[in-house]
Design a protein around this motif. Structure first.
Motif, PDB file in Angstrom:
ATOM      1  N   VAL A  57       2.438 -14.581 -22.164  1.00 37.32           N
ATOM      2  CA  VAL A  57       1.342 -14.596 -20.925  1.00 37.32           C
ATOM      3  C   VAL A  57       0.347 -13.822 -21.753  1.00 37.32           C
ATOM      4  O   VAL A  57      -0.858 -14.647 -21.190  1.00 37.32           O
ATOM      5  CB  VAL A  57       1.732 -13.569 -19.859  1.00 37.32           C
ATOM      6  N   VAL A  58       0.175 -12.646 -22.189  1.00 36.32           N
ATOM      7  CA  VAL A  58      -0.993 -12.487 -23.017  1.00 36.32           C
ATOM      8  C   VAL A  58      -1.542 -13.157 -23.890  1.00 36.32           C
ATOM      9  O   VAL A  58      -2.755 -13.442 -24.248  1.00 36.32           O
ATOM     10  CB  VAL A  58      -0.565 -10.965 -23.586  1.00 36.32           C
ATOM     11  N   ARG A  95      -1.655 -16.552 -23.916  1.00 39.97           N
ATOM     12  CA  ARG A  95      -2.162 -17.636 -23.067  1.00 39.97           C
ATOM     13  C   ARG A  95      -3.531 -17.114 -22.613  1.00 39.97           C
ATOM     14  O   ARG A  95      -4.467 -17.653 -22.680  1.00 39.97           O
ATOM     15  CB  ARG A  95      -1.238 -17.941 -21.915  1.00 39.97           C
ATOM     16  N   ILE A  96      -3.630 -15.719 -22.088  1.00 38.91           N
ATOM     17  CA  ILE A  96      -4.693 -15.337 -21.603  1.00 38.91           C
ATOM     18  C   ILE A  96      -5.611 -15.014 -22.802  1.00 38.91           C
ATOM     19  O   ILE A  96      -6.856 -15.493 -22.667  1.00 38.91           O
ATOM     20  CB  ILE A  96      -4.549 -13.965 -20.968  1.00 38.91           C
ATOM     21  N   ALA A  97      -5.275 -14.666 -24.039  1.00 36.24           N
ATOM     22  CA  ALA A  97      -5.906 -14.449 -25.240  1.00 36.24           C
ATOM     23  C   ALA A  97      -6.631 -15.787 -25.598  1.00 36.24           C
ATOM     24  O   ALA A  97      -7.967 -15.978 -25.909  1.00 36.24           O
ATOM     25  CB  ALA A  97      -5.269 -13.821 -26.168  1.00 36.24           C
ATOM     26  N   LYS A 138      -7.325 -18.372 -23.776  1.00 36.01           N
ATOM     27  CA  LYS A 138      -8.333 -18.826 -22.882  1.00 36.01           C
ATOM     28  C   LYS A 138      -9.785 -18.127 -23.315  1.00 36.01           C
ATOM     29  O   LYS A 138     -10.781 -18.556 -23.136  1.00 36.01           O
ATOM     30  CB  LYS A 138      -8.005 -18.519 -21.379  1.00 36.01           C
ATOM     31  N   ARG A 139      -9.534 -16.819 -23.372  1.00 37.56           N
ATOM     32  CA  ARG A 139     -10.759 -15.870 -23.757  1.00 37.56           C
ATOM     33  C   ARG A 139     -11.424 -16.236 -24.980  1.00 37.56           C
ATOM     34  O   ARG A 139     -12.587 -16.520 -25.226  1.00 37.56           O
ATOM     35  CB  ARG A 139     -10.295 -14.542 -23.753  1.00 37.56           C
TER      36      ARG A 139
END
Length: 193
Positions: A138-139, A141-143, A145-146
Motif C-alpha cells: 500500500v505504501v 503504491r502511494i509512493a 503515485k507521488r
C-alpha cells in the motif's frame, strides 16, 4: 520470530529504497550501471527471502494464535489466490491489454496474496509476515503515485496484443493449480486444502 522479522526488514528494506530514497537509488543506478544495481538488489532480496522462509518455519509452530479463521474464509483465500497468481503473471509477461489497466500488477498480486493469507491464518507469525507485506504494498503504491507527480518515476505501459494477456492468464492458472496441488505443501509445509 527474530529471524522472521530480520528477513522482513531486509527484504522489504531493499524493496523500499524506491520509496524512501528514490534519488539515491537513481544515483546508484547511474553510477553502478543497471546490471550491477540489479545484481546487488537481487542478492539482498534473496538473503531477505531466505531469512523470511527460515524464520517463518521456525516461528510458526510456536506462534501465539490471535484468532482462528472460520473454514469458509479459507475458501475465499483459495479464490483470491487465483487472482493473485494471474496478476503476478501479468506483471511478468509482456504487456497485453490488462497490464496498462492494472498499472502495477505486481503490487496488486502482493496485496491480494497478503490479504488472502490474513483471512486464512490467525497466528502471530502469519500476522507479522502478511501485514508487513500488505502495508508495504500500500505504501509503495502511494509512493509511486507521488513520484510520478514529482517527475521521479513514470509508468507508461504500451498496450500489446490480447494474446499476451491470454498467455499470462493461462500461466497464472497453471501456477495456481500447481501450488494448490503440491507446491504450497512442498515449499511452505502446509497444504492449502
Amino acid at each position: 520470530m527474530l529471524v522472521l522479522i530480520l528477513g522482513i526488514v531486509v527484504f522489504l528494506g531493499i524493496h523500499s529504497v524506491r520509496i524512501v530514497a528514490p534519488r539515491w537509488r537513481l544515483a546508484k543506478i547511474a553510477s553502478w550501471g543497471e546490471g550491477k544495481w540489479k545484481g546487488f538488489y537481487s542478492l539482498i532480496s534473496f538473503v531477505g527471502l531466505a531469512l523470511i522462509i527460515w524464520g517463518y518455519v521456525l516461528a510458526r509452530p510456536y506462534a501465539l494464535f490471535i484468532y482462528e479463521p472460520p473454514v469458509w474464509m479459507k475458501h475465499i483465500t483459495l479464490l483470491l489466490m487465483l487472482f493473485s497468481f494471474i496478476s503476478l503473471m501479468i506483471a511478468n509477461f509482456k504487456p497485453g491489454k490488462l497490464k496498462p489497466v492494472l498499472k502495477h500488477p505486481m503490487l496488486i498480486a502482493v496485496k491480494i496474496w497478503a490479504l488472502a493469507h490474513l483471512l486464512a491464518n490467525g497466528d502471530l507469525a502469519s500476522l507479522i509476515l502478511f501485514l508487513s507485506f500488505l502495508a508495504w504494498a500500500v505504501v509503495d503504491r502511494i509512493a509511486i503515485k507521488r513520484q510520478e507527480r514529482a517527475g521521479l518515476a513514470q509508468t507508461v505501459i504500451v498496450p500489446g496484443p490480447v494474446s499476451n494477456d491470454i498467455m499470462a492468464i493461462v500461466a497464472g492458472v497453471v501456477l495456481y493449480v500447481l501450488f494448490v496441488w503440491k507446491l504450497h505443501a512442498w515449499l511452505i509445509g502446509v497444504s492449502p486444502i
